[in-house]
Enzyme design. Structure first.
Site, mmCIF file in Angstrom:
data_model
loop_
_atom_site.group_PDB
_atom_site.id
_atom_site.type_symbol
_atom_site.label_atom_id
_atom_site.label_comp_id
_atom_site.label_asym_id
_atom_site.label_seq_id
_atom_site.Cartn_x
_atom_site.Cartn_y
_atom_site.Cartn_z
ATOM 1 N N TYR A 108 27.968 39.130 36.680
ATOM 2 C CA TYR A 108 27.218 40.776 36.125
ATOM 3 C C TYR A 108 27.378 40.777 33.931
ATOM 4 O O TYR A 108 26.831 40.932 33.868
ATOM 5 C CB TYR A 108 27.958 42.258 36.776
ATOM 6 C CG TYR A 108 27.131 42.892 36.173
ATOM 7 C CD1 TYR A 108 26.447 43.985 35.931
ATOM 8 C CD2 TYR A 108 28.383 43.931 35.820
ATOM 9 C CE1 TYR A 108 25.943 44.772 35.463
ATOM 10 C CE2 TYR A 108 28.578 45.443 35.435
ATOM 11 C CZ TYR A 108 26.925 45.772 35.289
ATOM 12 O OH TYR A 108 27.156 46.963 34.503
ATOM 13 N N ASN B 150 30.150 28.832 39.275
ATOM 14 C CA ASN B 150 29.988 27.342 40.515
ATOM 15 C C ASN B 150 28.828 28.014 41.563
ATOM 16 O O ASN B 150 28.871 27.478 43.090
ATOM 17 C CB ASN B 150 31.420 27.433 41.314
ATOM 18 C CG ASN B 150 31.618 28.453 41.484
ATOM 19 O OD1 ASN B 150 31.836 29.608 41.285
ATOM 20 N ND2 ASN B 150 33.270 28.503 41.567
ATOM 21 N N ARG C 223 36.287 38.931 40.906
ATOM 22 C CA ARG C 223 36.830 40.533 40.290
ATOM 23 C C ARG C 223 36.670 41.545 41.331
ATOM 24 O O ARG C 223 37.052 42.909 41.037
ATOM 25 C CB ARG C 223 35.292 40.550 39.076
ATOM 26 C CG ARG C 223 34.450 40.402 39.791
ATOM 27 C CD ARG C 223 33.568 42.367 38.983
ATOM 28 N NE ARG C 223 32.251 42.103 39.268
ATOM 29 C CZ ARG C 223 31.691 43.432 40.181
ATOM 30 N NH1 ARG C 223 33.055 43.489 40.798
ATOM 31 N NH2 ARG C 223 30.411 43.464 40.366
ATOM 32 N N THR D 24 42.017 43.516 33.293
ATOM 33 C CA THR D 24 41.847 44.355 33.724
ATOM 34 C C THR D 24 42.508 45.540 32.897
ATOM 35 O O THR D 24 43.493 45.282 33.435
ATOM 36 C CB THR D 24 41.622 44.380 35.534
ATOM 37 O OG1 THR D 24 41.159 46.140 36.146
ATOM 38 C CG2 THR D 24 42.217 43.940 36.346
ATOM 39 N N SER E 217 45.834 46.079 43.437
ATOM 40 C CA SER E 217 45.541 45.560 44.798
ATOM 41 C C SER E 217 45.899 43.626 44.484
ATOM 42 O O SER E 217 46.826 43.337 43.178
ATOM 43 C CB SER E 217 43.728 45.249 44.423
ATOM 44 O OG SER E 217 43.311 44.847 43.856
ATOM 45 N N TYR F 276 43.510 41.588 44.265
ATOM 46 C CA TYR F 276 42.907 40.905 42.713
ATOM 47 C C TYR F 276 43.689 41.162 41.413
ATOM 48 O O TYR F 276 43.791 40.422 40.379
ATOM 49 C CB TYR F 276 41.270 41.342 43.113
ATOM 50 C CG TYR F 276 40.815 41.364 41.272
ATOM 51 C CD1 TYR F 276 40.246 41.228 40.839
ATOM 52 C CD2 TYR F 276 40.494 43.416 40.965
ATOM 53 C CE1 TYR F 276 40.061 41.350 39.195
ATOM 54 C CE2 TYR F 276 40.374 43.651 39.571
ATOM 55 C CZ TYR F 276 39.859 42.298 38.647
ATOM 56 O OH TYR F 276 39.098 42.413 37.842
ATOM 57 N N HIS F 277 43.290 42.714 40.864
ATOM 58 C CA HIS F 277 44.412 43.157 39.467
ATOM 59 C C HIS F 277 45.724 42.447 39.774
ATOM 60 O O HIS F 277 45.810 42.229 38.331
ATOM 61 C CB HIS F 277 44.938 44.716 40.254
ATOM 62 C CG HIS F 277 43.695 45.180 40.276
ATOM 63 N ND1 HIS F 277 42.889 46.302 41.347
ATOM 64 C CD2 HIS F 277 42.439 46.122 38.652
ATOM 65 C CE1 HIS F 277 41.821 46.632 40.339
ATOM 66 N NE2 HIS F 277 41.691 46.988 39.585
ATOM 67 N N LYS G 131 45.186 38.903 37.955
ATOM 68 C CA LYS G 131 45.047 39.048 36.366
ATOM 69 C C LYS G 131 46.679 39.646 35.721
ATOM 70 O O LYS G 131 46.263 38.678 34.408
ATOM 71 C CB LYS G 131 43.679 40.319 36.381
ATOM 72 C CG LYS G 131 43.034 40.815 36.900
ATOM 73 C CD LYS G 131 41.427 39.546 36.160
ATOM 74 C CE LYS G 131 40.585 39.516 36.421
ATOM 75 N NZ LYS G 131 39.588 38.977 36.181
ATOM 76 N N ARG H 183 26.817 52.535 41.411
ATOM 77 C CA ARG H 183 27.087 53.095 43.229
ATOM 78 C C ARG H 183 27.550 54.167 43.407
ATOM 79 O O ARG H 183 26.071 54.442 43.780
ATOM 80 C CB ARG H 183 28.366 52.448 43.743
ATOM 81 C CG ARG H 183 28.437 52.986 45.217
ATOM 82 C CD ARG H 183 29.350 51.773 45.915
ATOM 83 N NE ARG H 183 30.912 53.470 45.923
ATOM 84 C CZ ARG H 183 32.236 53.450 45.479
ATOM 85 N NH1 ARG H 183 31.984 51.935 45.140
ATOM 86 N NH2 ARG H 183 32.802 54.180 45.848
#
Lengths: 383, 383
Positions: free
Chosen positions: A11, A32, A100, A144, A179, A181-182, A185, A241
């Protein structure tokens, strides 16, 4: 000047690759295509029908005469990454090539491990590739705002000067990621900071807010260049969203009270921020940190704005407060600084009715592609 | 009370497993024995001849009548780890099972990636295993004082209260790790902190200083229980290495000026600190942090102490200042707090001539096993 955009099929990555190409940079894309695979795996899809990376790039060249190099492969495989570096010889690397999504990282243990191994090893490999192939190269890395969490003091840009027991130092800003994910980072930031200190590399960590919008000057040129727009419970971010939910008469899914305040920015500012970072490289040996957002809103603020914009278009928009699937404060202090990019010349696009209208119109245009079963959150932080 | 000691075949892990067993805990050891393999790979060996884990445990049982369960396998493989949790049902887990050498992590890209993937995935798996099998279980995790780096302000225990622009919050202490290994420990801390906040787990992060010494009450019971003692450039830590160098007339290898100040502790205090942490578990939902060291010394201080102890034993000890293979400040402020463990009853063994004598005597006893080619540092941070 040659810029390698890692994750250039995503994105933010696709919009950035085209923007830089349009501004005269020689661009190479490394990707990829795993994000397309994860969509299949989860049974979700972008609202907007996106072309294959090969067709996108070919069409861009037909339209503009500008060639974009393509390297399809996995940056966690060092041989592949090294080869791309040796062939392309970048003077800047923009690194979007990470998993992400916070909910994706919270699906289960496997997804937590996948997220952290993918992101940490990918970034480590890039650091080694820069050190070994082009130590002068400027790494522009997407972080982030979620690395900071919601501390009860002002959020500075990456570092904070602390006075303590009569002494003073400027240290990395404390992180409270929300999270796995976070966390990944933050793990990356530690490695990049270390590599800059020890090897004298130069890097910019862009702690980006939540991005909204679908069009940039370049992706709007032709339907074949259209960018992805995610609305599902895993990859869809709040404002995008909400607009898509509004367009089909689905109540907006506000998690909990909606008092969660975050930084936001228009994707047209994302691409411009990257351009600014590249044009003003960090000093050798330094990890520079910019907070990359233009405005702060609570999630409920956003919902109300979408509701209002819907009204002017004759769409009735309802707001639902769902049980919050995340573990986060729903009422908290949040005041983050973002002056570094403004000082370098960023002219923000502020969130306006016009933007909301255009997002809503996009959603209406592609409403037949919306899969209702993908809208509600399916991943719980507590599970 | 049942305690699972992960990494129980290592230097700190073995001493801890026996100490806890001696104090009446039911102990299980989890280890993949990879450290013995890395020794082979690097061509290095412990000064003291250690028995196999199976023989060690069998001999311990013969001597004391106490049984220690053994699970040989890799904690980055979740099926194995889960199985060990299901069979043993621990009420506390002590996690030493990580790659623990800074130089090892700096050998090359492969070793950096191995260190971080091994440590991060292992810890993530343990967090999931606790959440799924025994959410009340107390995780006692070995961190390192090296997570903090050398800030110009006092180092607190894990958290710091910051006043900033008229507001105040207590936040994780900023980290400036000095190698990819030290980064991995910070990466772990982020995950553990997150898991405690989100899942309500309880954990204690022990930011340990440099450990010295070879004997504990238990490992000293019999030669077959002897602990490993590393002196090589990769796994050997400063004081142990200096004593061994002194014993064979090799100049002490001080890196750079030797002004690097660090926290140190006797291995007899390591095992006692773990016992104290287990006996006083962290609150549910909290990551508690203890700085686990008893004294601060500069590297040059240590060298001078070894020189003096050598003199009294009639050994002439020279000091060499080598080019520092690491990137670190050689003159800096360093003042770290360590009151949490003292408040819970730790009675430190301070570094004394007697201790140095015993370390030196050990080194003399096993001097025939010393490989001179392994003493100098072979790994450079800058390479």
């Amino acid at each position: 000047m040659k810029v390698l955009v890692i994750g250039g099929d995503g994105y933010c990555g696709w919009a950035t690759a085209l923007h830089l190409a349009n501004k005269g940079y020689e661009v190479g894309i490394v990707d990829n295509l795993i994000r397309r695979y994860w969509d299949s795996e989860l049974g979700v899809d972008t609202l907007t029908p996106i072309a294959s990376i090969q067709k996108r790039i070919a069409h861009w060249q037909d339209l503009t005469g500008k060639k974009i190099d393509l390297f399809i492969g996995d940056i966690t495989k060092y041989d592949f990454l090294q080869d791309a570096f040796a062939k392309f010889e970048p003077s800047a690397v923009v690194h979007f090539g990470e998993q992400r999504s916070a909910p994706f990282s919270m699906i289960d243990r496997e997804h937590a491990v996948l997220t952290q191994v993918n992101n940490v090893v990918g970034t480590l490999n890039i650091l080694y590739a820069i050190k070994e192939h082009c130590p002068e190269c400027h790494l522009v890395k997407l972080g982030t705002m979620g690395e900071y969490g919601t501390p009860n003091i002002d959020i500075e840009e990456g570092y904070i000067t602390i006075e303590h027991n009569g002494r003073k130092d400027t240290l990395p800003y404390p992180k409270q990621p929300g999270s796995f994910y976070h966390v990944s980072k933050c793990q990356d930031s530690l490695n990049i900071h270390f590599a800059c200190r020890v090897w004298g590399l130069r890097a910019t960590d862009l702690n980006q807010g939540v991005v909204y919008g679908v069009l940039t000057e370049e992706t709007g040129m032709d339907e074949l260049l259209i960018n992805r727009l995610d609305y599902d419970g895993v990859f869809g971010t709040a404002l995008n969203r909400f607009c898509i939910q509004a367009a089909i008469g689905h109540p907006l899914t506000v998690y909990g009270k909606g008092g969660q305040t975050r930084g936001f920015l228009d994707i047209r500012d994302t691409v411009r921020c990257i351009e600014i970072a590249i044009a003003n490289p960090a000093e050798q040996g330094k990890l520079r940190v910019f907070n990359q957002f233009t405005e702060m809103f609570s999630v409920l603020d956003l919902a109300h704005m979408v509701q209002k914009a819907g009204q002017t278009m004759g769409i009735k928009v309802e707001i639902d407060h769902l049980d919050n699937p995340r573990v986060e404060l729903e009422e908290h202090y949040f005041n983050a600084k973002n002056t570094n990019l403004l000082d370098l010349g960023l002219q923000p696009h502020f969130l306006s009715d016009a933007l909301l209208d255009s997002l809503l119109n996009f959603a209406v245009k592609y409403r037949d592609r919306i899969d209702l079963t993908q809208i509600l959150p399916k991943v719980s932080w507590r599970r």
